[in-house]
Design a protein around this motif. Structure first.
Motif, PDB file in Angstrom:
ATOM      1  N   ARG A   1       0.850  -1.167   0.000  1.00 39.48           N
ATOM      2  CA  ARG A   1       0.000   0.000   0.000  1.00 39.48           C
ATOM      3  C   ARG A   1       0.894   1.226   0.000  1.00 39.48           C
ATOM      4  NH1 ARG A   1      -4.824  -0.174   0.825  1.00 39.48           N
ATOM      5  NH2 ARG A   1      -4.700  -2.209   1.772  1.00 39.48           N
TER       6      ARG A   1
ATOM      7  N   TYR B   1      -7.870   5.693   0.302  1.00 44.12           N
ATOM      8  CA  TYR B   1      -7.943   5.041   1.614  1.00 44.12           C
ATOM      9  C   TYR B   1      -7.344   5.924   2.708  1.00 44.12           C
ATOM     10  CZ  TYR B   1      -7.376   1.506   5.263  1.00 44.12           C
ATOM     11  OH  TYR B   1      -7.438   0.805   6.456  1.00 44.12           O
TER      12      TYR B   1
ATOM     13  N   PRO C   1      -6.366  -2.557   6.421  1.00 42.14           N
ATOM     14  CA  PRO C   1      -7.820  -2.398   6.575  1.00 42.14           C
ATOM     15  C   PRO C   1      -8.495  -3.502   7.388  1.00 42.14           C
ATOM     16  CG  PRO C   1      -7.207  -2.689   4.246  1.00 42.14           C
ATOM     17  CD  PRO C   1      -5.936  -2.531   5.006  1.00 42.14           C
TER      18      PRO C   1
ATOM     19  N   VAL D   1     -12.689  -0.008   2.414  1.00 46.31           N
ATOM     20  CA  VAL D   1     -11.513   0.718   1.921  1.00 46.31           C
ATOM     21  C   VAL D   1     -11.915   1.799   0.914  1.00 46.31           C
ATOM     22  CG1 VAL D   1      -9.454   0.432   0.448  1.00 46.31           C
ATOM     23  CG2 VAL D   1      -9.859  -1.136   2.346  1.00 46.31           C
TER      24      VAL D   1
ATOM     25  N   CYS E   1      -7.012  -6.383  -0.391  1.00 41.26           N
ATOM     26  CA  CYS E   1      -8.239  -6.400  -1.203  1.00 41.26           C
ATOM     27  C   CYS E   1      -8.076  -7.217  -2.481  1.00 41.26           C
ATOM     28  CB  CYS E   1      -8.682  -4.981  -1.547  1.00 41.26           C
ATOM     29  SG  CYS E   1      -9.308  -4.080  -0.135  1.00 41.26           S
TER      30      CYS E   1
END
Ligand SMILES: OC[C@H]1O[C@H](O[C@H]2O[C@H](CO)[C@@H](O)[C@H](O)[C@H]2O)[C@H](O)[C@@H](O)[C@@H]1O
Ligand SMILES: [Ca+2]
Length: 751
Positions: free
Chosen positions: A80, A150, A181, A666, A731
């Motif tokens: 991320r 996010y 998350p 998210v 995700c």
């Protein structure tokens, strides 16, 4: 240690040093009241001791956000994106921001990034997706960028929360807005959402607890409490609360001894909260005894009261979060409801007095009992005994009595009493049904509603419609084409599975806790464990005879009026597994034949598209039909499949549901909603069916999620190994995740 920006003067430097050292002690993931509470408030910094609060671990940005990078496995290698500029990392590697003016930053953030002006930052906003924020180590002098939906939406949430704590400036850990998350959502559920959903009546909060947005008649303007005729202490308590807070205009009323459908209809315009169980409490500040309600959790959104089956689902989640007192409180309330209102209520409002909801009390009492320490805790044993005594009463007087019992088959139906139009629905909910009748009588819709409710116009067909509508609401599945116009005649697989479970649980209870002999205080009948086991066996045989369809692998509902098995394919077929009544062969057929029809991208749909049928303006979509998926359906199917040995299928279904929830969380500003469209990859929370979607309507930060969905997230995670959990955090869609697995890993998901 922290860097000091030498371009500032000595006063600012000194202040900064104090602030920095103070904030060193914060866990980036501590609860909001700790994180934004007095000890971290720069304004109160002089008085505050730098207490070592919640410093349980040293967090690092990379530990926190880049699991795939660290473990590195082919396709799933993902990170991320963090903010730029590592110059200002603290010794712990965890960067901090200093937000000098919370309000100003909040406004700037919304102005730039909330382009559709709904007070949420989502993937649908088309802003620059980057905001400059001051670093903590420079005391806001130097800036770095926060990027992406996010992180920006988490920033919005944190600023909103900080503001609600009255904070004007804050330190904010980057790790907090870049938190994995899965961790963030579970943390919020366990530490914040449950608290926001928990109610506990005391002398000061009755007005707040009695609030109801569902009904807006003039008589609903003031809060009102209805108290059972035989609870004088409670009546006095509420009168005292009303007198202590005259501005609330709280009205306190006794209920009649006999609660009839006529009475319930007569108070539809003056609705009120129904009193629940209370315990005595010693107030040390006054030195007096008073009453205090047992705690309970409400579902959320427009549902601000204690519900029947929601409470069981929430109890499972609450117990995972060690909120045992709340789960226990709900059991106490159900015992109280059975003893004072004759049933576990749909919910504790006057307009729900005639109907119940799917019964789960025996299992709920058992899970609470276990959590309280089981047999070694006399208090737990006492609770269990009272729960089962109440459950036996409920079983006999509600579920296996007229009008719910079908005497011919011995099976039960959702078939409550009641009169008139349910007042708690959306005001236009029945318009399409009522309009032809209004035209027929030459009156307006509103006039017709009054005339019909007052019994001045008789319409037997409409009476029949509402008989079934009340059944639909009692079933918890309001509404679905499965039940419309027929519910009260259906012996459903849902209800009869739950009653089978009651029979088995009661049998075990009598054996273990009553020396295998139970004398019912109501009818003085004596039963043994075998009596109830035999009843369960008979029900199981009846269910197979009337409901099982070997070819499709579904248990279908049985229409007791036309004596015919239906063919509506519903996810409640899996309740037969949850209750343990299906044979191994039936379970296998369900997995092979029924499951593929219901399994969607985001988990189980409530029913199949084929069963639901075509949708049109005159046949609008119903929330308990395809393509919507509901938490209780997932939870019961997971547990049922697991208990029959289909753990790999459970893993797969749970991954799907959790992926969908995480992705929406998210991409849509931390959203958690009542139900999801399990066929939608991008915005599954977008449901344009009845009642919209509870949980979606918040500004800045979601504070409560939705009760049973919160529970489902925590329960679903128990089926995830660390690999799956990391994939969820990144995700990874189910198909990509499953296809990235090596063959032996794929078998973990039944593939
Ligand atoms: O007010 C409309 C209906 O709302 C409730 O039903 C829905 O919410 C409940 C609480 O989450 C849930 O138990 C139920 O399954 C949902 O369909 C209420 O139960 C209905 O009686 C009411 O008419
Ligand atoms: Ca927006």
């Amino acid at each position: 240690m922290s860097q000091v920006n030498t371009s500032q003067g000595p006063v600012a430097q000194g202040r900064q040093r104090r602030l920095s050292s103070l904030s060193e002690f914060n866990d980036p993931f501590s609860n909001a009241e700790v994180y934004y509470g007095p000890t971290t408030d720069p304004r109160k910094q002089k008085q505050a001791k730098p207490a070592k609060i919640n410093r349980t671990r040293t967090m690092s940005v990379f530990d926190n956000v880049s699991p795939f990078k660290k473990t590195g496995f082919g396709k799933l290698q993902q990170t991320r994106r963090g903010s730029e500029d590592d110059t200002y990392s603290s010794s712990q590697g965890n960067r901090r921001f200093f937000i000098e003016d919370v309000d100003k930053t909040l406004n700037e953030l919304l102005a730039a990034e909330d382009t559709d002006k709904n007070y949420q930052i989502t993937i649908e906003d088309t802003g620059p997706k980057v905001l400059k924020v001051g670093t903590a180590n420079s005391y806001g002098y130097k800036h770095i960028n926060i990027r992406g939906t996010y992180m920006l939406s988490n920033l919005l949430q944190e600023l909103t929360i900080a503001k609600s704590f009255g904070r004007h400036h804050i330190f904010l850990d980057e790790a907090r807005i870049n938190e994995n998350p899965v961790n963030r959502l579970s943390r919020l559920i366990n530490t914040q959402f449950w608290n926001s959903l928990t109610r506990r009546v005391d002398l000061n909060n009755v007005g707040e607890i009695a609030k109801d947005t569902k009904i807006d008649t003039p008589g609903a303007k003031n809060p009102r409490i209805y108290v059972p005729y035989d609870c004088p202490e409670q009546y006095e308590f509420y009168v005292q609360a009303s007198q202590m807070h005259p501005s609330l205009k709280l009205e306190v009323e006794y209920l009649p001894k006999k609660i009839t459908a006529e009475y319930v209809k007569s108070v539809n315009d003056t609705p009120g909260l129904l009193a629940l169980a209370m315990e005595e409490h010693f107030n040390p500040s006054t030195g007096e005894k008073t009453l205090i309600g047992y705690p309970y959790a409400v579902p959320g959104g427009r549902f601000n009261e204690l519900y029947g089956w929601d409470s069981y689902m929430m109890a499972l989640g609450l117990l995972e979060a060690n909120k045992t007192d709340v789960a226990r409180g709900m059991v106490e309330h159900f015992i109280f409801e059975i003893n004072h209102y004759g049933k576990i209520l749909n919910a504790n409002r006057s307009y729900y007095l005639c109907r119940s909801q799917p019964p789960f009390l025996t299992e709920m009492a058992l899970v609470v009992f276990k959590k309280l320490g089981g047999k070694s805790n006399p208090d737990a044993v006492d609770l269990l005994k009272r729960s089962f005594k109440a459950s036996i009463k409920e079983y006999k007087t509600v579920w296996t009595a007229s009008p719910r019992l079908d005497p011919e088959t011995g099976l039960s139906r959702y078939h409550p009493n009641g009169l008139g139009i349910p007042p708690e629905t959306e005001s236009d909910h029945f318009d399409t049904v009522l309009l032809p009748y209004a035209s027929k009588h030459g009156v307006t819709l509103d006039e017709f509603k009054t005339l019909y409710n007052d019994g001045k116009i008789k319409e037997p067909k409409l009476d029949e419609f509402f008989l079934h509508d009340r059944g639909v609401r009692e079933s918890g599945h309001d509404t679905t084409y499965r039940f419309e116009g027929v519910c009260a005649y259906l012996a459903t697989i849902d209800l009869n599975s739950l009653l089978y479970k009651y029979e088995i649980d009661i049998s075990n209870f009598i054996k273990e806790f009553c020396d295998d002999k139970y004398e019912d205080p109501l009818d003085h009948s004596i039963t043994t464990s075998d009596t109830w086991k035999e009843m369960a066996k008979i029900r199981q045989e009846k269910i197979t005879k009337y409901m099982w369809d070997d070819e499709s692998g579904f248990f279908f509902d049985y229409n007791t009026k036309i004596k015919h098995r239906t063919s509506y394919e519903s996810a409640t077929t899996f309740w037969a597994l949850w209750a343990g009544l299906a044979t191994k062969e039936q379970a296998q057929k369900m997995v092979e034949r029924a499951l593929p029809k219901l399994e969607m991208l985001g988990g189980l749909a409530a029913c199949t598209e084929r069963s639901r049928g075509p949708i049109s303006i005159s046949r609008p979509i119903r929330q308990w039909d395809y393509p919507f998926g509901w938490a209780p359906h997932q939870i019961l199917a997971w547990e049922g499949l697991r208990s029959y040995g289909y753990i790999t299928v459970t893993n797969r279904l749970a991954y799907r549901w959790l992926f969908m929830m995480t992705k929406a969380f998210v991409d849509y500003n931390g959203i958690v909603v009542e139900k999801y469209d399990v066929t939608r990859g991008t915005d599954p929370h977008r449901v344009e069916a009845e009642y919209g979607n509870q949980g979606a309507d918040f500004k800045g930060a979601a504070t409560e999620g939705f009760g049973w969905v919160n529970a489902s997230y925590i329960l679903g995670l128990k089926y995830m190994n660390s690999h799956a959990r990391r994939a969820l955090g990144a995700c990874i869609p189910p198909i990509s995740f499953f296809s990235s697995l090596r063959p032996q890993e794929r078998s973990l998901y039944g593939l």
